[in-house]
Design a protein around this motif. Structure first.
Motif, short mmCIF file in Angstrom:
data_model
loop_
_atom_site.label_atom_id
_atom_site.label_comp_id
_atom_site.label_asym_id
_atom_site.label_seq_id
_atom_site.Cartn_x
_atom_site.Cartn_y
_atom_site.Cartn_z
N GLN A 211 1.33 -1.45 -0.01
CA GLN A 211 -0.43 -0.07 0.06
C GLN A 211 1.14 1.28 -0.10
OE1 GLN A 211 -2.79 -1.01 -0.74
NE2 GLN A 211 -3.75 0.68 0.53
N ILE A 212 0.19 2.05 -0.70
CA ILE A 212 1.39 3.11 -1.32
C ILE A 212 0.41 4.14 -0.38
CG2 ILE A 212 1.85 5.09 -2.28
CD1 ILE A 212 2.08 3.54 -5.02
N ASP A 213 -0.75 4.22 0.53
CA ASP A 213 -0.76 5.47 1.05
C ASP A 213 -1.52 3.84 1.82
OD1 ASP A 213 -2.06 6.90 2.88
OD2 ASP A 213 -3.79 7.97 1.25
N ASN A 214 -1.05 4.45 3.73
CA ASN A 214 -1.87 3.67 4.81
C ASN A 214 -2.48 4.73 5.32
OD1 ASN A 214 -0.78 1.01 4.33
ND2 ASN A 214 1.00 1.65 4.75
N SER A 215 -3.34 5.20 5.12
CA SER A 215 -4.49 5.81 5.89
C SER A 215 -5.41 4.92 5.46
CB SER A 215 -4.09 7.16 5.15
OG SER A 215 -5.57 6.93 4.08
N VAL A 216 -6.06 4.81 6.43
CA VAL A 216 -6.88 4.32 7.42
C VAL A 216 -8.09 3.79 6.15
CG1 VAL A 216 -9.54 3.54 8.48
CG2 VAL A 216 -7.25 3.79 9.63
N GLU A 217 -8.86 5.54 5.47
CA GLU A 217 -9.56 5.87 4.72
C GLU A 217 -8.91 5.32 2.89
OE1 GLU A 217 -11.06 9.51 4.97
OE2 GLU A 217 -12.89 8.58 6.66
N ALA A 218 -7.35 5.33 2.98
CA ALA A 218 -6.95 4.71 1.27
C ALA A 218 -7.19 3.48 1.27
CB ALA A 218 -5.52 5.61 1.31
N HIS A 219 -7.58 2.41 2.44
CA HIS A 219 -7.12 0.74 1.94
C HIS A 219 -9.11 0.70 1.53
CE1 HIS A 219 -3.42 0.09 4.37
NE2 HIS A 219 -4.63 0.66 5.32
N THR A 220 -9.10 -0.86 1.13
CA THR A 220 -10.55 -1.08 0.65
C THR A 220 -10.21 -1.77 1.89
OG1 THR A 220 -9.57 -1.71 -1.90
CG2 THR A 220 -11.46 -3.02 -0.17
N TRP A 221 -12.07 -2.00 2.28
CA TRP A 221 -12.62 -3.14 3.56
C TRP A 221 -13.60 -4.40 3.19
CZ3 TRP A 221 -12.35 -1.45 8.62
CH2 TRP A 221 -11.63 -0.30 9.21
N LEU A 222 -13.44 -5.03 4.01
CA LEU A 222 -13.80 -6.44 3.58
C LEU A 222 -14.53 -6.04 5.05
CD1 LEU A 222 -10.44 -8.60 2.93
CD2 LEU A 222 -12.09 -7.06 1.59
N TYR B 171 -12.29 -13.28 6.62
CA TYR B 171 -11.00 -13.62 7.52
C TYR B 171 -10.22 -13.96 6.69
CZ TYR B 171 -7.61 -17.35 8.65
OH TYR B 171 -6.18 -18.17 8.72
N GLU B 172 -10.78 -15.51 5.62
CA GLU B 172 -10.04 -15.04 3.79
C GLU B 172 -9.79 -13.93 3.45
OE1 GLU B 172 -8.27 -18.18 3.40
OE2 GLU B 172 -9.39 -20.01 5.19
N ALA B 173 -10.84 -13.66 3.15
CA ALA B 173 -10.41 -12.93 1.99
C ALA B 173 -9.51 -11.55 2.38
CB ALA B 173 -11.86 -12.09 2.34
N ALA B 174 -9.15 -11.37 3.87
CA ALA B 174 -8.46 -10.71 4.06
C ALA B 174 -6.25 -11.23 3.96
CB ALA B 174 -8.22 -10.52 5.84
N THR B 175 -6.69 -12.70 4.32
CA THR B 175 -5.90 -13.82 3.68
C THR B 175 -4.93 -13.22 2.65
OG1 THR B 175 -6.23 -15.59 3.53
CG2 THR B 175 -5.99 -14.71 5.84
N SER C 10 -27.07 -9.85 7.15
CA SER C 10 -27.03 -10.36 8.37
C SER C 10 -26.03 -10.62 9.35
CB SER C 10 -27.07 -12.12 7.07
OG SER C 10 -25.20 -11.69 7.23
N LEU C 11 -25.37 -9.76 9.34
CA LEU C 11 -24.33 -9.56 10.62
C LEU C 11 -24.50 -8.93 10.45
CD1 LEU C 11 -21.68 -12.04 9.49
CD2 LEU C 11 -22.53 -12.78 11.30
N GLU C 12 -25.59 -7.62 11.06
CA GLU C 12 -25.96 -6.38 11.72
C GLU C 12 -25.43 -6.36 13.59
OE1 GLU C 12 -30.25 -6.64 12.18
OE2 GLU C 12 -29.74 -5.52 10.05
N CYS D 270 -19.35 -9.99 3.24
CA CYS D 270 -19.84 -11.32 2.95
C CYS D 270 -20.41 -11.98 4.34
CB CYS D 270 -18.53 -11.84 3.41
SG CYS D 270 -18.25 -13.73 3.22
N ASN D 271 -21.15 -12.59 4.47
CA ASN D 271 -22.20 -13.17 5.80
C ASN D 271 -21.52 -14.21 6.65
OD1 ASN D 271 -22.47 -15.54 4.12
ND2 ASN D 271 -24.00 -15.87 4.10
N THR D 272 -20.06 -13.76 6.16
CA THR D 272 -19.30 -15.52 7.39
C THR D 272 -17.90 -14.48 7.70
OG1 THR D 272 -17.70 -16.22 6.21
CG2 THR D 272 -20.27 -16.64 6.62
N LEU D 273 -17.33 -14.35 9.22
CA LEU D 273 -16.39 -13.60 9.14
C LEU D 273 -15.52 -14.63 8.70
CD1 LEU D 273 -16.50 -13.63 13.30
CD2 LEU D 273 -16.76 -11.66 11.25
N LEU D 274 -15.83 -15.94 8.67
CA LEU D 274 -14.58 -16.98 8.06
C LEU D 274 -14.28 -16.59 6.75
CD1 LEU D 274 -14.75 -20.52 9.45
CD2 LEU D 274 -13.20 -18.98 9.73
#
Length: 300
Positions: A179-190, A225-229, A195-197, A218-222
């Motif tokens: 990441q060139i810009d590591n500010s929080v709002e520059a990241h892509t959020w997962l 998690y996999e998307a982040a990895t 369903s997990l409101e 996504c509708n599951t934490l797993l």
């Protein structure tokens, strides 16, 4: 006068007098006084419109109707006592099915590795695992036991608070490195979907970083998690999940607003059932061993 239906409590008084032959003997058997038995037998005869006993100087002697009631009453009594024994026996026996509702990530990463031990200890208990991040209805027996991350468990259930479950924001080391810009709002959020409101991350993100770009839901934490990895973006994960994977890195220390409490819950009617008790004790022991990880304490 029309006869009225007989109740089980009535039958117990009739059987006691039939067997003992006297009011005083029946009273001792039932644990009541002499006059109570006299009033109940008179009331039962009036209600049924028949005479069950002849009152003699030597005691109470059954009429033909009384003898018939004794025979039928003993069959009913045997059925009731047999049912009671079966119910109590099943409660005392460590066997039968148990439906357990548990969040996906907690099951896979914390509880599942210990279940082989439980199966060895209690081979006659059949576990039915329900992957669920929402509250199933314990009253309707959709589950017998539920493990839930919540600050406010429903008032209709009983259970045990295990510990605080910490969460924070994670990204993969590879993703963060590139990441060139590591500010929080520059990241892509997962992010979790609707369903997990109940997860606090949605409100937290919109309040803290309203311009954040959401690249995946996504509708599951797993799934998150996999998307982040896979280096897709950053996401909020329980610390027991993020800290156990050396591909991931914390962006913040555990965020207090994202933490919740971990509860082990059941319906009040089931809390004294033997197989429910042993499984709840087992899960509590497992979570106790994993408490530091669940609470977000990094390995020393």
């Amino acid at each position: 006068m029309n006869a009225q239906p007989m109740e089980w409590n009535d039958l117990q008084f009739v059987l006691a007098v039939c067997r003992e032959g006297t009011l005083s003997g029946a009273a001792r058997t039932l644990g009541v006084n002499h006059s109570t038995v006299f009033r109940r037998i008179s009331a039962i005869e009036n209600k049924l419109g028949v005479r069950l006993f002849e009152r003699l100087a030597s005691g109470y002697v059954m009429t033909d109707v009384g003898e018939a009631m004794l025979m039928s009453g003993e069959r009913i009594e045997n059925e009731v006592l047999g049912l009671s024994r079966k119910i109590i026996g099943r409660d005392l026996q460590l066997s039968g099915a148990l439906r357990v509702a548990v969040p996906d990530a907690l099951l896979v990463k914390v509880i599942m590795p210990h279940l082989a031990v439980f199966s060895q200890l209690y081979p006659k208990i059949q576990l039915e695992l329900i992957i669920s991040n929402n509250f199933l209805n314990l009253t309707r027996r959709e589950a017998d036991i539920a493990i839930r991350a919540t600050q406010t468990p429903p008032e209709t259930v009983v259970g045990r608070r295990i510990c605080t479950m910490a969460s924070t924001i994670y990204g993969s080391i590879e993703y963060l490195t590139h990441q060139i810009d590591n500010s929080v709002e520059a990241h892509t959020w997962l992010m979790p979907d609707e369903s997990l409101e109940q997860l606090p991350i949605t409100k937290w993100l919109s309040r803290k970083y309203p311009k954040a770009v959401i690249g995946l839901r996504c509708n599951t934490l797993l799934g998150l998690y996999e998307a982040a990895t896979q280096n897709i973006g950053i996401t909020a994960l329980p610390c027991f999940l993020g800290d156990s994977d050396n591909r991931l890195k914390r962006i913040f220390p555990p965020v207090e607003e994202l933490s919740t409490e971990l509860w082990l819950l059941t319906h009040p009617d089931l809390r004294r059932t033997a197989r429910v008790r042993v499984l709840m004790d087992f899960i509590e022991e497992v979570l106790g061993k994993e408490k530091r990880l669940v609470q977000g304490h990094l390995p020393v």
